[in-house]
Design an enzyme around this catalytic site. Structure first.
Site, PDB file in Angstrom:
ATOM      1  N   GLU A  76       5.703  14.255  40.938  1.00  0.00           N
ATOM      2  CA  GLU A  76       6.403  15.146  40.780  1.00  0.00           C
ATOM      3  C   GLU A  76       5.532  16.547  40.199  1.00  0.00           C
ATOM      4  O   GLU A  76       5.862  17.496  40.733  1.00  0.00           O
ATOM      5  CB  GLU A  76       7.300  14.795  39.668  1.00  0.00           C
ATOM      6  CG  GLU A  76       8.193  15.852  39.178  1.00  0.00           C
ATOM      7  CD  GLU A  76       8.917  15.323  37.929  1.00  0.00           C
ATOM      8  OE1 GLU A  76       9.449  16.244  37.048  1.00  0.00           O
ATOM      9  OE2 GLU A  76       9.137  14.051  37.665  1.00  0.00           O
ATOM     10  N   ASP A  77       4.442  16.380  39.434  1.00  0.00           N
ATOM     11  CA  ASP A  77       3.503  17.479  38.875  1.00  0.00           C
ATOM     12  C   ASP A  77       2.315  17.841  39.817  1.00  0.00           C
ATOM     13  O   ASP A  77       2.071  19.095  39.536  1.00  0.00           O
ATOM     14  CB  ASP A  77       3.232  17.378  37.438  1.00  0.00           C
ATOM     15  CG  ASP A  77       4.928  17.311  36.609  1.00  0.00           C
ATOM     16  OD1 ASP A  77       5.678  17.765  36.996  1.00  0.00           O
ATOM     17  OD2 ASP A  77       4.662  16.777  35.520  1.00  0.00           O
TER      18      ASP A  77
END
Length: 712
Positions: A76-77
């Site tokens: 996600e990051d």
């Protein structure tokens, strides 16, 4: 900040060196991926994955779960593809990380839709591996522990989401330790003043009760030793939010919530649980209706224990829970307990099996919703309902939501049984399908060869499974079949009002349909046939419109409320309308809900004729309605008795009274009265206002004003 070395030391208690090495490798990967990233409190970002893994280690989770915890934000990051994680580690770790990662690049209008899609993705991942939700809850728990570093509006949004979704999810899968902490931390963010006051009150109560609780504990321990039952007794204070919830639901002050403490008795085996129950009831007098045997019939999340309410040494009721150490561990950690792998095959515990069945049911229901948002709303309202336990004729236990009927039972056994249900026997006697079931009953479903599914079932089906199965079946009917069914239902409803559909003037009917919010009669019949509208309500809308020429009402379609509509018409608890109030009707799948026009809950729908329409009160209503009033007065002995006498002399019943001490000289009464309308209520308030010591009296219109706002 927690270190990887400290975590490794904890893991060495139950993992092999090769397994710990995999967790180390995941840490090194996460450390490199998150290089240059920091948390809002200034710590390196990798401190968060370590903290999540540390939480999981307290549940003795396996190396794949711990590795996923380390890597849960790299997709996600950091933009790391799932493929890379699978290559570096294994497929299990990659699937777990993907399951807890949010969807990216979503083209949606609102954050609510994005959250709903992400929740649905997590549910799908849970169906393959239940460890997904354990990792996700550990992630959310650490985020809640550090939430004070976020902006206020983001804190509120996260806390609300946690209280509505993640805390109930933790409860549903038996992780009660996590559930309690998530609720309390969310409560602290959303209602900081209430939280602070309640913590002070609990601390004060703990000090006052300490000597008495120790006396009860010693009495229990001595008697158990005398009976030769090895046991450990501990006092337990109920968590802050559960006390607040009880105050809010029961509309009581803290002083009126008397059972804020409980005792837990841990014994060595199930037989001794029942022996201990006998010992407890020999020492203390049991309270009728407060005994529950969750060992014989566990809760839906696998929880097992014996609960009994007794009168303590000071005459105050106390709750005592009796369980084995294994049951206690299951009660605290749920599906995270005993996460065993043997020869590559997981041996599932009771809570894990129940949780997997629940997720399978969710996936089955998901297919019946058009949007992820609708799906998540259904899940939020049905995560952990009150339960009953009934039996099939073969003796199999079926677990249902409290208030369920034979229709809910039929769909719980099998969807096809539900669709083909024509009648039922309860304890071998024929009974209506709409009768609410009770625990312990034996239910037999009688079926037909052809489907019997009816929109009328939606009036008494309770469970999401039954209601969504009925709607799904009806929505798949051909439009012509739906119209035929809708026409039959509407004609029946109009017939009860001595009107025939074919005798209605075409132009007047067209105007009425426009006012209702449908384009054509065929569309209206289709909606009735599919269960989207209730025939009785539509019939009365049409009659109200046709009669308006002989009425001095304003133009538009009005529905007359007579108070005798039964289940078809309900009255909003949020604003509690009474005759004389300006009201508006909100059409729902369960019928019509009447609100005050000023009600905040109706504002989003007011301008939509398909959902809202004007209603008015019948001139002569033969029933009473609930109304809330607030009275503030100078306190004196006998004041409440004077108030009660004044009210009852006005031919009015008092449903409930809540007393709050404002200060040493002033007191506030919140009362729910049964009144015939505004004039009746005004007359009562006028009499009360004339009493000595009354400083103010007013009617409470809004739900927020009814909430408990003072803690002593």
């Amino acid at each position: 900040m927690e270190s990887i070395e400290a975590l490794s030391k904890k893991l060495s208690d139950y993992l092999k060196p090769s397994q710990i090495e995999q967790v180390h490798k995941a840490y090194e990967f996460a450390h490199e991926a998150h290089s240059g990233q920091f948390r809002t409190n200034g710590d390196p970002y990798v401190s968060h994955p370590i903290a999540v893994a540390n939480i999981l280690s307290s549940f003795h989770m396996d190396e794949d779960s711990l590795s996923a915890a380390m890597l849960h934000d790299v997709i996600e990051d950091c933009g790391v593809p799932k493929r890379i994680i699978e290559e570096k580690f294994n497929k299990n770790v990659a699937d777990l990380v993907d399951g807890v990662s949010k969807l990216d690049q979503l083209d949606m209008a609102s954050s609510a839709e994005v959250d709903a899609e992400n929740f649905q993705k997590m549910i799908l991942a849970m169906s393959n591996d239940m460890r997904v939700i354990v990792v996700k809850l550990a992630d959310r728990l650490h985020n809640m522990r550090t939430i004070e570093f976020l902006e206020k509006d983001k804190q509120k949004r996260k806390a609300k989401e946690t209280l509505e979704i993640y805390a109930p999810l933790a409860h549903r899968i038996g992780m009660n330790h996590v559930y309690r902490e998530l609720e309390d931390r969310s409560f602290k963010v959303l209602y900081p003043t209430r939280y602070r006051r309640l913590r002070v009150a609990l601390k004060k109560n703990r000090g006052n009760q300490k000597r008495l609780l120790n006396k009860i504990k010693r009495a229990l321990e001595k008697k158990l030793v005398d009976q030769g039952i090895p046991a450990y007794v501990e006092g337990r204070e109920k968590h802050t939010y559960s006390v607040y919830r009880k105050m809010k639901i029961n509309k009581r002050s803290f002083e009126e919530i008397i059972d804020v403490s409980a005792f837990k008795v841990i014994v060595d085996n199930a037989d001794n649980c029942y022996k201990t129950l006998g010992v407890v009831h020999n020492i203390f007098k049991p309270i009728e209706g407060r005994f529950k045997d969750y060992i014989s019939i566990p809760k839906s999340n696998g929880y097992q224990s014996i609960h009994t309410g007794v009168i303590g040494l000071d005459g105050q009721p106390i709750e005592i829970q009796i369980k084995t150490s294994d049951m206690n561990e299951m009660a605290e950690n749920g599906i995270a307990s005993h996460w065993i792998y043997k020869m590559g095959e997981r041996i599932e515990t009771g809570p894990q099996q129940k949780a997997r069945r629940w997720v399978s049911d969710l996936l089955e229901l998901r297919d019946n919703f058009d949007t992820s948002k609708d799906f998540i709303e259904s899940v939020k309202t049905n995560i952990f309902p009150d339960e009953i336990y009934v039996f099939t004729p073969e003796g199999k236990i079926i677990q249902l939501t409290a208030g369920s009927t034979a229709i809910d039972f039929a769909y719980a056994v099998h969807t096809d049984i539900g669709h083909h249900c024509r009648a039922c026997r309860i304890n071998r006697k024929l009974a209506p399908l709409s009768v609410p079931l009770e625990s312990g009953q034996t239910i037999e479903i009688l079926t037909e060869k052809l489907p019997q599914t009816s929109p009328a079932w939606l009036n008494f089906a309770v469970t999401s499974r039954a209601r969504n199965s009925i709607r799904h079946y009806l929505s798949n009917l051909k439009k012509s079949e739906a119209r035929k069914l809708g026409k039959k239902l509407l004609e029946q409803s109009l017939g009860s009002l001595n009107v025939k559909l074919r005798h209605l003037q075409k132009d007047k009917l067209t105007e009425a349909l426009k006012a209702i919010g449908v384009k054509s009669l065929n569309k209206l019949l289709e909606e009735i046939g599919l269960g989207n509208r209730v025939g009785n309500v539509v019939a009365r809308q049409i009659i109200g419109f046709l009669n308006q020429e002989n009425s001095d009402k304003n133009s538009g379609l009005f529905l007359e409320i007579t108070g005798t509509e039964g289940l078809v018409v309900n009255y909003g608890n949020c604003c509690k309308p009474i005759p004389g109030d300006s009201v508006i009707g909100h059409f729902t799948s369960g019928g019509l809900v009447v609100h005050q026009e000023r009600c905040k809950n109706i504002l989003p729908f007011r301008q939509d004729p398909a959902q809202c329409f004007p209603v008015y009160w019948h001139e002569e209503l033969d029933r009473e309605f609930s109304a809330d009033i607030r009275i503030q007065a100078y306190d004196e002995p006998g004041l409440l008795a004077t108030l009660a006498s004044t009210i009852t002399n006005s031919e009015t019943n008092i449903e409930s009274v809540q007393t709050l001490e404002i200060d040493i000289d002033h007191v506030e009464f919140n009362m729910t009265l049964q009144v015939k309308g505004r004039d009746h209520l005004a007359s009562i308030m006028k009499k009360i206002r004339k009493l000595k010591n009354i400083s103010s009296i007013n009617r409470i219109h809004d739900q927020e004003l009814r909430e408990v706002s003072t803690i002593h």
